[in-house]
Enzyme design. Structure first.
Site, PDB file in Angstrom:
ATOM      1  N   HIS A 163     -33.479  75.275 -57.481  1.00 11.48           N
ATOM      2  CA  HIS A 163     -33.252  75.575 -58.865  1.00 11.48           C
ATOM      3  C   HIS A 163     -33.828  76.883 -59.369  1.00 11.48           C
ATOM      4  O   HIS A 163     -34.391  77.529 -58.552  1.00 11.48           O
ATOM      5  CB  HIS A 163     -34.184  74.335 -59.798  1.00 11.48           C
ATOM      6  CG  HIS A 163     -33.584  73.154 -59.843  1.00 11.48           C
ATOM      7  ND1 HIS A 163     -32.883  72.648 -60.870  1.00 11.48           N
ATOM      8  CD2 HIS A 163     -33.312  72.407 -58.757  1.00 11.48           C
ATOM      9  CE1 HIS A 163     -32.628  71.150 -60.499  1.00 11.48           C
ATOM     10  NE2 HIS A 163     -32.601  70.978 -59.326  1.00 11.48           N
ATOM     11  N   ASP A 199     -28.041  66.905 -64.479  1.00 14.54           N
ATOM     12  CA  ASP A 199     -29.393  67.761 -64.245  1.00 14.54           C
ATOM     13  C   ASP A 199     -30.317  67.164 -64.882  1.00 14.54           C
ATOM     14  O   ASP A 199     -30.417  66.786 -66.101  1.00 14.54           O
ATOM     15  CB  ASP A 199     -28.963  69.192 -64.613  1.00 14.54           C
ATOM     16  CG  ASP A 199     -29.786  70.059 -63.762  1.00 14.54           C
ATOM     17  OD1 ASP A 199     -30.108  69.730 -62.697  1.00 14.54           O
ATOM     18  OD2 ASP A 199     -29.670  71.549 -64.236  1.00 14.54           O
ATOM     19  N   HIS A 200     -31.522  67.251 -64.124  1.00 17.43           N
ATOM     20  CA  HIS A 200     -32.880  66.801 -64.659  1.00 17.43           C
ATOM     21  C   HIS A 200     -32.959  65.803 -65.477  1.00 17.43           C
ATOM     22  O   HIS A 200     -33.628  65.867 -66.768  1.00 17.43           O
ATOM     23  CB  HIS A 200     -33.512  68.276 -65.380  1.00 17.43           C
ATOM     24  CG  HIS A 200     -33.738  69.355 -64.479  1.00 17.43           C
ATOM     25  ND1 HIS A 200     -34.726  69.274 -63.771  1.00 17.43           N
ATOM     26  CD2 HIS A 200     -33.092  70.532 -64.458  1.00 17.43           C
ATOM     27  CE1 HIS A 200     -34.737  70.550 -63.286  1.00 17.43           C
ATOM     28  NE2 HIS A 200     -33.562  71.247 -63.581  1.00 17.43           N
ATOM     29  N   ASN A 220     -28.894  76.181 -58.167  1.00 15.63           N
ATOM     30  CA  ASN A 220     -28.521  75.773 -59.571  1.00 15.63           C
ATOM     31  C   ASN A 220     -28.720  77.097 -60.416  1.00 15.63           C
ATOM     32  O   ASN A 220     -29.575  77.837 -60.417  1.00 15.63           O
ATOM     33  CB  ASN A 220     -29.583  74.830 -60.203  1.00 15.63           C
ATOM     34  CG  ASN A 220     -29.503  73.267 -59.716  1.00 15.63           C
ATOM     35  OD1 ASN A 220     -28.919  73.040 -58.662  1.00 15.63           O
ATOM     36  ND2 ASN A 220     -30.045  72.520 -60.401  1.00 15.63           N
ATOM     37  N   ALA A 274     -32.191  79.438 -60.153  1.00 17.19           N
ATOM     38  CA  ALA A 274     -31.853  80.643 -59.145  1.00 17.19           C
ATOM     39  C   ALA A 274     -31.282  82.079 -59.907  1.00 17.19           C
ATOM     40  O   ALA A 274     -31.144  83.187 -59.282  1.00 17.19           O
ATOM     41  CB  ALA A 274     -30.685  80.295 -58.188  1.00 17.19           C
ATOM     42  N   SER A 275     -31.186  81.960 -61.096  1.00 20.73           N
ATOM     43  CA  SER A 275     -30.743  82.900 -61.906  1.00 20.73           C
ATOM     44  C   SER A 275     -32.080  84.015 -62.044  1.00 20.73           C
ATOM     45  O   SER A 275     -33.180  83.703 -61.973  1.00 20.73           O
ATOM     46  CB  SER A 275     -30.575  82.686 -63.599  1.00 20.73           C
ATOM     47  OG  SER A 275     -29.527  82.000 -63.581  1.00 20.73           O
ATOM     48  N   HIS A 282     -37.413  78.454 -64.132  1.00 21.69           N
ATOM     49  CA  HIS A 282     -36.041  78.408 -64.707  1.00 21.69           C
ATOM     50  C   HIS A 282     -36.219  79.699 -65.891  1.00 21.69           C
ATOM     51  O   HIS A 282     -37.081  79.893 -66.253  1.00 21.69           O
ATOM     52  CB  HIS A 282     -35.800  77.174 -65.825  1.00 21.69           C
ATOM     53  CG  HIS A 282     -35.979  75.848 -64.616  1.00 21.69           C
ATOM     54  ND1 HIS A 282     -36.711  74.973 -64.538  1.00 21.69           N
ATOM     55  CD2 HIS A 282     -34.659  75.830 -63.994  1.00 21.69           C
ATOM     56  CE1 HIS A 282     -36.150  73.981 -63.730  1.00 21.69           C
ATOM     57  NE2 HIS A 282     -34.999  74.167 -63.467  1.00 21.69           N
TER      58      HIS A 282
HETATM   59  P1  13P Z   1     -31.454  78.868 -64.417  1.00 26.96           P
HETATM   60  O1  13P Z   1     -31.204  79.110 -65.536  1.00 26.96           O
HETATM   61  O2  13P Z   1     -32.858  79.720 -64.001  1.00 26.96           O
HETATM   62  O3  13P Z   1     -30.455  79.640 -63.586  1.00 26.96           O
HETATM   63  O4  13P Z   1     -31.796  77.560 -63.766  1.00 26.96           O
HETATM   64  C1  13P Z   1     -30.929  76.613 -63.680  1.00 26.96           C
HETATM   65  C2  13P Z   1     -31.307  75.508 -63.285  1.00 26.96           C
HETATM   66  O5  13P Z   1     -32.094  75.176 -62.218  1.00 26.96           O
HETATM   67  C3  13P Z   1     -30.796  74.086 -63.781  1.00 26.96           C
HETATM   68  O6  13P Z   1     -31.038  73.068 -63.241  1.00 26.96           O
END
Ligand code: 13P
Length: 284
Positions: A206, A81-82, A228, A208-209, A178
């Protein structure tokens, strides 16, 4: 089984659901999300990134990710990721990640194109899908502050970006950040619709939490094919930990795994990926 991210993102796109991308960096997270996906028969992306290297030695942990992916009957993608440089992304691949993101979204358009292209040219002959980001999903910050200079994905250059880079999927910035939100987030569906109209590759959400479920499922219905999730897994883990903190760690760890599983099950239903593990794509 290890699966191809490009194949599964196409399936998700065709069938209007999103594949859950769970960031995992310890045993509880990895086992918890795999428990959830096994129970719900969902394809899954298990993912690691630079943000976790001070918690876990990736080069050792990757072995467990790959082993669990191979032993599962589900389609499982292992993802970096990233990736903030070519070398970081390549290291992820060298240790078994079969899908990568090159995130050059903080650079200029031209630099983002050049950096993404370099990764695509290296990885496509190896059959590895490459995700890129246009616009910039801000990092943990005060939400209101982050929104002041927010870099939305610009629909007028999105097609040019995809055409020039040949990336396989595109992460969009539509008002999300994020980490933990300090006030209720509000996705910009207008931007999403415009990007979705001009770009044919699967789109990625990304951060999404903490976004209300109805907004996430609406985004999925409008073309988001991969979502994500990290922070909400951690929050679920901490809730379980605090609830059972008087017990032996040996027991608490099992509750944490279960808490993560329950949260992952919830996310799977928001994304609609349950019962999708046996889907197939003709003419791929
Ligand atoms: P969150 O921690 O907000 O769920 O984001 C995760 C993310 O986008 C990782 O790439």
């Amino acid at each position: 089984m290890l699966a191809d991210v490009r194949y599964w993102e196409k399936i998700a796109q065709k069938n209007h659901f999103a594949i859950p991308h769970f960031n995992v960096w310890n045993v509880e997270m990895l086992e918890g999300v795999m428990d959830a996906c096994e129970q719900e028969n969902s394809p899954v992306i298990i993912s690691f990134g630079t943000g976790f290297i001070h918690n876990t030695i990736f080069e050792e942990y990757a072995g467990m990710m790959v082993s669990m992916a191979k032993h599962s009957s589900l389609p499982v993608i292992t993802h970096w990721d990233h990736g903030r440089s070519f070398d970081i992304v390549k290291n992820g691949y060298d240790y078994g990640m079969n899908s990568v993101m090159r995130d050059a979204s903080q650079l200029s358009f031209e630099e983002n194109v050049a950096e993404t292209k370099k990764v695509v040219e290296y990885f496509h002959p190896l059959n590895v899908g490459v995700e890129a980001e246009l616009g910039h999903v801000a990092d943990p910050n005060k939400y209101e502050k982050a929104m002041e200079n927010y870099k939305y994905t610009d629909p007028s250059i999105a097609k040019k970006f995809v055409d020039q880079t040949h990336c396989d999927s595109l992460a969009v910035a539509i008002g999300q950040v994020h980490g933990v939100y300090t006030s209720k987030p509000s996705l910009n569906f207008d931007v999403l619709e415009k990007v979705s109209n001009v770009v044919s590759v699967p789109l990625v959400l990304h951060g999404a939490s903490g976004i209300p479920d109805d907004q996430v499922s609406k985004a999925v219905s409008m073309g988001i094919c991969k979502v994500n999730i990290h922070t909400d897994l951690g929050i679920a883990a901490m809730k379980a930990f605090n609830k059972h903190r008087d017990q032996l760690y040996l027991e608490v760890q099992k509750y944490v795994r279960e808490g993560i599983k329950d949260e992952a099950v919830h996310k799977i239903h928001v994304l609609g990926s349950q019962s999708k593990a046996e889907l197939k794509l003709d003419n791929y």
